[in-house]
Write an enzyme that holds these catalytic residues in place. Structure first.
Site, short mmCIF file in Angstrom:
data_model
loop_
_atom_site.label_atom_id
_atom_site.label_comp_id
_atom_site.label_asym_id
_atom_site.label_seq_id
_atom_site.Cartn_x
_atom_site.Cartn_y
_atom_site.Cartn_z
N ASP A 15 35.03 24.71 -0.62
CA ASP A 15 35.79 23.64 -1.26
C ASP A 15 37.06 24.25 -1.85
O ASP A 15 37.31 25.44 -1.71
CB ASP A 15 34.93 22.92 -2.30
N ASP B 13 27.49 17.41 2.00
CA ASP B 13 26.96 18.55 1.23
C ASP B 13 26.51 18.04 -0.12
O ASP B 13 27.04 17.03 -0.62
CB ASP B 13 28.03 19.61 0.98
N CYS C 292 4.94 17.56 7.40
CA CYS C 292 6.00 18.56 7.55
C CYS C 292 5.43 19.83 8.17
O CYS C 292 4.31 20.24 7.86
CB CYS C 292 6.60 18.87 6.17
N CYS D 60 7.18 22.81 8.08
CA CYS D 60 8.00 23.94 7.62
C CYS D 60 7.10 25.09 7.19
O CYS D 60 5.90 24.94 7.02
CB CYS D 60 8.94 23.52 6.48
N CYS E 59 5.03 24.33 4.08
CA CYS E 59 3.92 23.38 4.26
C CYS E 59 2.83 23.93 5.17
O CYS E 59 1.68 23.54 5.06
CB CYS E 59 4.46 22.04 4.78
N HIS F 227 11.49 24.09 1.54
CA HIS F 227 10.98 22.80 2.03
C HIS F 227 12.04 21.70 1.96
O HIS F 227 12.22 20.94 2.92
CB HIS F 227 9.73 22.37 1.24
#
Lengths: 379, 379
Positions: free
Chosen positions: A94, A268, A306, A308, A311, A337
């Site tokens: 930014d 974002d 999930c 991931c 998980c 996660h």
């Protein structure tokens, strides 16, 4: 050719959402995309390897924070931000404008730039379009942002008009000051608050300067959600279809989907990582505050739907224990996660655009997540 | 057959140090070994995957802390500590005795056990040999420790003699109370301070009970280094050669080598992880305080002779920046490096035993690390 280019793959027939690709000097990512925030050259608690593993193609870093710590000179000497932090994917920085307006005291805006105080040391500082470019050129990000004024919400029409015009003049100075256009793409930022004519004016001023991409700034600053949606609806028609569109500061699942539907390509927000460090998780069934006592003996994963790393290997009970005991590994697990959740959500959004059914996907997702319930929380 | 067995591979002809293997229900590790400490079912900042990657075969966890948070019932319901924390290697749990004596106030020792106050809530608690076994049986560690009294240093002879005798009676009660001898090996702890006859008495009492392993307790509690070495020298002759020997609370590189030379097989300490979180690193050239200003523009790795993940990918300047900015990823990087350093050191120690040259290795290591310098710090 610009350092950053956009390729429109298709438009969702049901919603008008855009499926595309952004090419940068550090690779290509598909859009709509969510960019995790790595303020100080690190996405809090995560390693770059983990970010890659969970599927992030681009991350954001903050010019203002890196200017103060460690200083852009050190990052340049390290060989740029990618090398300094060991991240070989794309990086967007930014301009520092938002932080100057949100974090600092005693700011004084003048045509040349903004005087303000360092939020850590109290030291007097000055940021201008030229300075913001010089810092970002030193950082070597793939996508730089023009230095803009971020007016408060709500702001009077007169204040906003002056601000938009100054932001346009600053954008032109940014283009002139940018020293590495072959390596780094500079995006302009459309301002104008909730005023349709000012958004139009800002978009026209900036598109006349032919940036390789455009952000929509000044949203997600406290305005109601329907105001945000309306602003997107009357602003995007003034943006070129062949350039990427970036909605700054948005990261709640509902707003990501609603932004994509309104033609946004990039997003974002610190939301997923910040709430993770407070023990709050995004799941396919809505928010889950894993700190809560009711999860003390719950040996199921954060999200049963999930796959991931968190998980697949760790229980709510274990993560709750870690967070209650102030163990940072717990924050790693929730952060991983939540970022995975948003990366997968954006994959689903892209899949839905491909199948011309993003509107249907929105309805199903909102129902399952609980956004349709009365008093539903915003994430 | 015991759940835990020791296999002596060879003895260093130059020093008498032992090369061996310990077999537990969760695998085999070579000794001498350093065990990272994971107090609250997590080695602070690390993931189990990282511990495995850096070469840890066994970790330690603290009974006292897990009893208070999350409580041993929750860990048992999770399927035991291995499953709770997703670590499939070996785990050793201490007995809680050291924490009761070091962390709590108002303790009252009686034959039955110890009354004391919870260091978090202030609540009154009672720990006994039976309770320590019950908790460790619930945790399901591979190696459990007998509940002992940890006397202060220095302690009067009379106090120490009474304490040693009580610890022996408690050890017998631990054996009786231990409900899972087929799944978990219980080690006795030899006490006796710096008194040779009391160490002998303690060792004889405990070896008569035929534990599968023996710890030497009450060291690394503030005594000079030569006292520790002398105690080891006059204690180990009373320990059986066919059982592993564990020196509790030792983790500085010099003491690990000097302990191995005196016949110790296992070590644990919070030192490498604790100093890592303060920005201090162990390197082949001695201590390095990466927080220091002189590393702000140093783009070399923490240790130029190290091939760990941290040293292969990150610079001193970046790690210093992260730690100065309170970013936990910096602590991950230093913690990983320090643990890797000790794991590699113990590999080198084992290699030197194999080659009958641990004495030579000690001389070279001490010279390079700086332990031979006047006023050398202890790590």
């Amino acid at each position: 050719m610009s350092a950053v280019t956009y390729e429109l793959i298709k438009t969702c027939k049901q919603t008008g959402a855009r499926l595309g690709r952004v090419h940068t000097p550090h690779g290509t990512f598909e859009t709509p995309v969510f960019m995790p925030v790595g303020t100080l050259a690190t996405v809090k608690t995560m390693s770059p390897e983990e970010l890659k593993e969970l599927g992030a193609g681009i991350i954001l870093s903050n010019t203002y924070h890196l200017w103060l710590r460690p200083g852009e000179d050190i990052v340049r000497e390290a060989g740029g931000l990618h090398k300094f932090m060991n991240w070989d994917g794309s990086i967007l920085t930014d301009s520092g404008g938002f932080q100057v307006f949100s974090l600092s005291d005693l700011r004084e805006i003048e045509e040349q730039g903004v005087h303000f105080r360092n939020h850590i040391s109290g030291e007097k500082l000055f940021l201008s379009p030229e300075k913001a470019m010089q810092i970002q050129n030193a950082l070597g990000s793939d996508i730089m942002m023009a230095f803009d004024e971020c007016p408060p919400y709500p702001a009077e029409y007169k204040y906003m008009k002056d601000s938009v015009e100054r932001t346009s003049r600053w954008a032109e100075r940014c283009l002139t000051a940018h020293e590495r256009p072959d390596d780094q793409g500079l995006f302009g930022i459309v301002q104008g608050g909730e005023y349709e004519d000012l958004r139009k004016q800002s978009a026209r001023d900036l598109t006349a300067l032919d940036f390789p991409g455009y952000a929509i700034g000044g949203l997600s600053v406290g305005e109601p959600k329907d105001v945000m949606n309306r602003v997107l609806e009357f602003t995007t028609p003034y943006l070129p279809t062949e350039k990427p569109r970036y909605l700054m500061g948005v990261g709640s699942p509902d707003s990501l989907i609603d932004g994509a539907i309104r033609g946004i390509d990039m997003f974002d927000c610190v939301l997923p990582t910040r709430i993770a460090r407070n023990g709050t998780c995004m799941t396919s069934n809505g928010r889950l505050v894993v700190r809560n006592a009711k999860f003390a003996r719950d040996f199921s994963p954060l999200d049963p739907n999930c796959d991931c790393h968190t998980c697949r290997n760790y229980s709510r009970a274990y993560i709750r224990h870690l967070i209650k005991a102030d163990e940072t590994f717990g924050l790693r697990l929730t952060t991983y996660h939540n970022l995975y959740f948003l990366v997968k959500l954006m994959e689903q959004v892209r899949e839905a655009i491909r199948a011309d059914r993003l509107g249907d996907f929105r309805d199903q997702f909102f129902e399952q997540y609980g956004f349709n319930k009365p008093n539903a929380k915003n994430f």
